[in-house]
Design a protein around this motif. Sequence first.
Motif, short mmCIF file in Angstrom:
data_model
loop_
_atom_site.label_atom_id
_atom_site.label_comp_id
_atom_site.label_asym_id
_atom_site.label_seq_id
_atom_site.Cartn_x
_atom_site.Cartn_y
_atom_site.Cartn_z
N ALA A 181 30.90 -19.06 27.72
CA ALA A 181 31.12 -17.82 27.21
C ALA A 181 32.20 -17.59 26.46
CB ALA A 181 30.86 -16.75 28.06
N SER A 182 33.38 -18.55 26.92
CA SER A 182 34.64 -18.38 26.43
C SER A 182 34.40 -18.97 24.89
CB SER A 182 35.77 -19.21 27.19
OG SER A 182 35.29 -20.35 27.11
N HIS A 183 33.43 -19.68 24.62
CA HIS A 183 33.33 -20.33 23.13
C HIS A 183 32.61 -19.20 22.36
CE1 HIS A 183 32.43 -22.95 19.91
NE2 HIS A 183 31.10 -23.04 20.31
N ARG A 240 29.07 -8.56 20.84
CA ARG A 240 30.64 -8.43 20.99
C ARG A 240 30.83 -7.64 22.44
NH1 ARG A 240 33.35 -6.35 15.52
NH2 ARG A 240 32.28 -4.40 16.16
N VAL A 241 29.77 -6.60 22.86
CA VAL A 241 30.08 -5.81 24.04
C VAL A 241 29.76 -6.58 25.34
CG1 VAL A 241 27.63 -4.93 24.11
CG2 VAL A 241 29.46 -3.70 25.11
N ASN A 242 28.86 -7.77 24.98
CA ASN A 242 28.46 -8.57 26.17
C ASN A 242 29.91 -9.45 26.39
OD1 ASN A 242 25.68 -9.22 24.36
ND2 ASN A 242 25.86 -8.08 26.09
N ILE A 243 30.58 -10.00 25.38
CA ILE A 243 31.75 -10.61 25.77
C ILE A 243 33.09 -9.63 26.38
CG2 ILE A 243 33.94 -11.71 24.39
CD1 ILE A 243 31.17 -13.33 24.40
N LEU A 244 33.15 -8.42 25.63
CA LEU A 244 34.01 -7.44 26.50
C LEU A 244 33.74 -7.35 27.82
CD1 LEU A 244 34.66 -5.20 23.23
CD2 LEU A 244 36.49 -6.77 24.55
N ASN A 245 32.40 -7.33 28.25
CA ASN A 245 32.06 -6.97 29.55
C ASN A 245 32.40 -8.13 30.61
OD1 ASN A 245 30.75 -4.49 30.24
ND2 ASN A 245 29.13 -5.03 28.72
N ILE A 246 32.83 -9.34 30.00
CA ILE A 246 33.21 -10.23 31.00
C ILE A 246 34.67 -10.36 31.70
CG2 ILE A 246 33.68 -12.88 31.19
CD1 ILE A 246 31.82 -13.11 28.70
N SER A 247 34.78 -10.09 33.01
CA SER A 247 35.94 -10.16 33.56
C SER A 247 36.80 -11.45 33.50
CB SER A 247 35.95 -9.51 34.92
OG SER A 247 35.36 -10.60 35.88
N SER A 248 38.17 -11.24 33.86
CA SER A 248 38.92 -12.66 33.47
C SER A 248 38.90 -13.61 34.75
CB SER A 248 40.43 -12.33 33.51
OG SER A 248 40.73 -11.57 34.82
N GLN A 266 28.17 -19.13 31.38
CA GLN A 266 27.79 -19.67 30.13
C GLN A 266 27.00 -18.48 29.22
OE1 GLN A 266 25.17 -22.56 31.86
NE2 GLN A 266 26.65 -24.21 31.72
N VAL A 267 26.60 -19.05 28.27
CA VAL A 267 26.10 -18.01 27.19
C VAL A 267 24.76 -17.44 27.78
CG1 VAL A 267 24.80 -18.02 25.31
CG2 VAL A 267 27.07 -18.96 25.11
N ASN A 268 23.99 -18.32 28.39
CA ASN A 268 22.60 -17.88 29.08
C ASN A 268 23.00 -16.84 30.09
OD1 ASN A 268 23.49 -19.50 30.99
ND2 ASN A 268 21.57 -20.69 31.01
N ASP A 269 24.17 -16.76 30.79
CA ASP A 269 24.33 -15.62 31.83
C ASP A 269 24.59 -14.33 31.21
OD1 ASP A 269 24.44 -17.48 33.98
OD2 ASP A 269 26.57 -18.20 33.29
N ILE A 270 24.92 -14.21 29.80
CA ILE A 270 25.36 -12.97 29.14
C ILE A 270 24.53 -12.53 28.03
CG2 ILE A 270 27.62 -12.86 30.12
CD1 ILE A 270 28.51 -13.76 27.37
N MET A 271 23.61 -13.50 27.56
CA MET A 271 22.97 -13.30 26.23
C MET A 271 21.93 -12.20 26.45
SD MET A 271 20.47 -16.59 25.81
CE MET A 271 18.96 -16.95 26.85
N GLU A 272 21.53 -11.58 25.47
CA GLU A 272 20.34 -10.59 25.33
C GLU A 272 19.16 -11.06 24.54
OE1 GLU A 272 21.61 -6.76 23.73
OE2 GLU A 272 23.29 -6.52 25.14
N GLN A 273 17.96 -10.38 24.80
CA GLN A 273 17.08 -10.84 23.78
C GLN A 273 17.07 -10.23 22.54
OE1 GLN A 273 14.39 -13.07 24.15
NE2 GLN A 273 15.80 -13.55 25.94
#
Length: 274
Positions: free
Chosen positions: A30-32, A62-70, A76-83
């Motif tokens: 997800a950091s990538h 972008r909102v998926n990225i901002l929702n990640i806590s430090s 991974q991308v598949n943990d936060i991606m949407e359809q």
Amino acid sequence: MVWVISIPVGKVKAENILKKFPYLLPYDKASHARELIREYKIRVLAVANSPNNPKIVGLIKRVNILNISSTKSNLQVNDIMEQPIAIIREDDEVDVILNALLKNNEWYGIVTNSSGEYKGIVGLEDVINYYYKNEPEIFNVEASVLSKKLEYLYEDDEISKAWYKMLEHDYAGFPVVKRDLKVVGSLTQHDLISKGYTRIQLESQTSPRKILVKEAMNVPPICIKQSDKVTNAVDEMVNKNVGRVFIIDDDGKIKGIIDRSDIARLIFEKKIKS
């Protein structure tokens, strides 16, 4: 530099105006995704199943990225991606593209070929840029007519308030004003990502050091006057690659906001719906 495509009206297709942004794979970190969204200043990135003949399996916003806590750096991308909601075919013409984006309340669509393979991303700005070059008379109306409900942030608001307001209104950015309502800057999701904020920082209201909006905002704000035409707003959006402009009075006080979706709806009403 902004590239504007000149193609006969009614003939332009997604393949003519799309941008070939890189895509992500489900097992990428997800950091990538954060790095790419920050680098390309884009709202979304496609997620494909494979580096070979990549077919779309999701997207990252972008909102998926901002929702990640430090504390969740191993995601991974598949943990936060949407359809993906708006899928555009590469041979879809401009009216189909615009209708699909507006119907699904999306600023960007993933472009594929007839086999579902990823080809790029097309956004409202690409449609706007096209009409800006080919039919500028569309935008010769009073800017105040398009102005939406006024929402703004104070420069001394805490960053957590800005974040909650973005989520509440589903807006990607706001004008920032002083207490007398004079516009002093803007704050967008991109500003938050580019400055490295995480969900914990955005949601914390108990931190010993309060992060204020003025520390993260972007200056100078992009503004037009109440007497200006929509043409002036589109000039700023196209030439400065911004998603919204603010309408101010002669004293510099906020009076309205116009964003790309407002411009897109104007095009739809004037050129497609009619």
